[in-house]
Design an enzyme around this catalytic site. Structure first.
Site, PDB file in Angstrom:
ATOM      1  N   GLN A 199     -30.138  16.603 -27.819  1.00 23.57           N
ATOM      2  CA  GLN A 199     -29.779  17.601 -26.802  1.00 23.57           C
ATOM      3  C   GLN A 199     -30.989  18.512 -26.626  1.00 23.57           C
ATOM      4  O   GLN A 199     -31.256  19.368 -27.452  1.00 23.57           O
ATOM      5  CB  GLN A 199     -28.542  18.385 -27.249  1.00 23.57           C
ATOM      6  CG  GLN A 199     -27.984  19.297 -26.198  1.00 23.57           C
ATOM      7  CD  GLN A 199     -26.712  20.010 -26.675  1.00 23.57           C
ATOM      8  OE1 GLN A 199     -26.317  19.913 -27.825  1.00 23.57           O
ATOM      9  NE2 GLN A 199     -26.105  20.737 -25.777  1.00 23.57           N
ATOM     10  N   VAL A 249     -31.719  20.943 -24.520  1.00 21.16           N
ATOM     11  CA  VAL A 249     -31.394  22.359 -24.334  1.00 21.16           C
ATOM     12  C   VAL A 249     -30.040  22.590 -24.985  1.00 21.16           C
ATOM     13  O   VAL A 249     -29.071  21.910 -24.643  1.00 21.16           O
ATOM     14  CB  VAL A 249     -31.346  22.736 -22.831  1.00 21.16           C
ATOM     15  CG1 VAL A 249     -30.911  24.185 -22.646  1.00 21.16           C
ATOM     16  CG2 VAL A 249     -32.705  22.506 -22.178  1.00 21.16           C
ATOM     17  N   HIS A 254     -24.369  20.269 -21.265  1.00 21.63           N
ATOM     18  CA  HIS A 254     -24.719  19.757 -19.941  1.00 21.63           C
ATOM     19  C   HIS A 254     -24.438  18.264 -19.881  1.00 21.63           C
ATOM     20  O   HIS A 254     -24.611  17.549 -20.845  1.00 21.63           O
ATOM     21  CB  HIS A 254     -26.177  20.043 -19.561  1.00 21.63           C
ATOM     22  CG  HIS A 254     -27.204  19.501 -20.512  1.00 21.63           C
ATOM     23  ND1 HIS A 254     -27.462  20.066 -21.747  1.00 21.63           N
ATOM     24  CD2 HIS A 254     -28.043  18.447 -20.400  1.00 21.63           C
ATOM     25  CE1 HIS A 254     -28.433  19.390 -22.349  1.00 21.63           C
ATOM     26  NE2 HIS A 254     -28.795  18.398 -21.554  1.00 21.63           N
ATOM     27  N   HIS A 288     -25.380  14.838 -17.745  1.00 22.77           N
ATOM     28  CA  HIS A 288     -26.341  14.216 -16.845  1.00 22.77           C
ATOM     29  C   HIS A 288     -25.567  13.324 -15.888  1.00 22.77           C
ATOM     30  O   HIS A 288     -24.751  12.514 -16.316  1.00 22.77           O
ATOM     31  CB  HIS A 288     -27.323  13.337 -17.628  1.00 22.77           C
ATOM     32  CG  HIS A 288     -28.206  14.087 -18.556  1.00 22.77           C
ATOM     33  ND1 HIS A 288     -29.497  14.414 -18.227  1.00 22.77           N
ATOM     34  CD2 HIS A 288     -27.987  14.575 -19.801  1.00 22.77           C
ATOM     35  CE1 HIS A 288     -30.050  15.064 -19.230  1.00 22.77           C
ATOM     36  NE2 HIS A 288     -29.147  15.176 -20.207  1.00 22.77           N
TER      37      HIS A 288
END
Length: 149
Positions: free
Chosen positions: A104, A106, A110, A112
């Protein structure tokens, strides 16, 4: 979260987080969707044009940190963005994925959304697959997971 600030309509933010900075407008991004719960924007280093990231407005690091009440709105947005990416990019389909801690880049949840075309060179999963040694091992692993649910 020592560097937390409040952002309207989205909950706690971490001012040191790259994605929180996009959410609050402190950093720029090519936004494709936003609502009270999520922001979606183009990945700066896309696998293919149209590769989009969907992030919750609130700073949560992983899927397991996402409050249960936010799961439905978050994945509804992921679903809507996925359809939009496929249509906009005239894709044959898409690859939708997220990492929890390992790989990961960041530490802010999130997903994709990557538009796909047949024979585009992307090979399914990015890791080697294997088999369980036998049915006994598979049963034992399944039982361990069920016990945690």
């Amino acid at each position: 979260m020592d560097d937390a600030i409040e952002a309207g309509g989205g909950g706690a933010q971490d001012s040191t987080c790259a994605f929180c900075r996009i959410v609050t407008g402190a950093a720029s991004a090519h936004r494709v969707h936003e609502d009270g719960e999520v922001v979606a924007f183009l990945d700066q280093r896309p696998l293919f044009p149209g590769h989009t990231l969907v992030v919750p407005r609130s700073h949560v690091e992983t899927l397991t940190d996402l409050p249960e009440a936010a799961v439905g709105p978050y994945f509804t947005a992921v679903r809507r963005v996925t359809g939009a990416v496929e249509r906009a990019m005239e894709a044959d389909g898409s690859f939708v994925a997220g990492n929890n801690r390992v790989s990961q880049s960041v530490p802010h949840l999130h997903m994709h959304v990557v538009p796909r075309r047949r024979k585009d060179g992307l090979r399914g999963f990015f890791w080697p697959r294997s088999r369980y040694a036998d049915e006994s091992e598979a049963r034992e692993v399944a039982a361990r997971i069920r016990a945690e649910l």
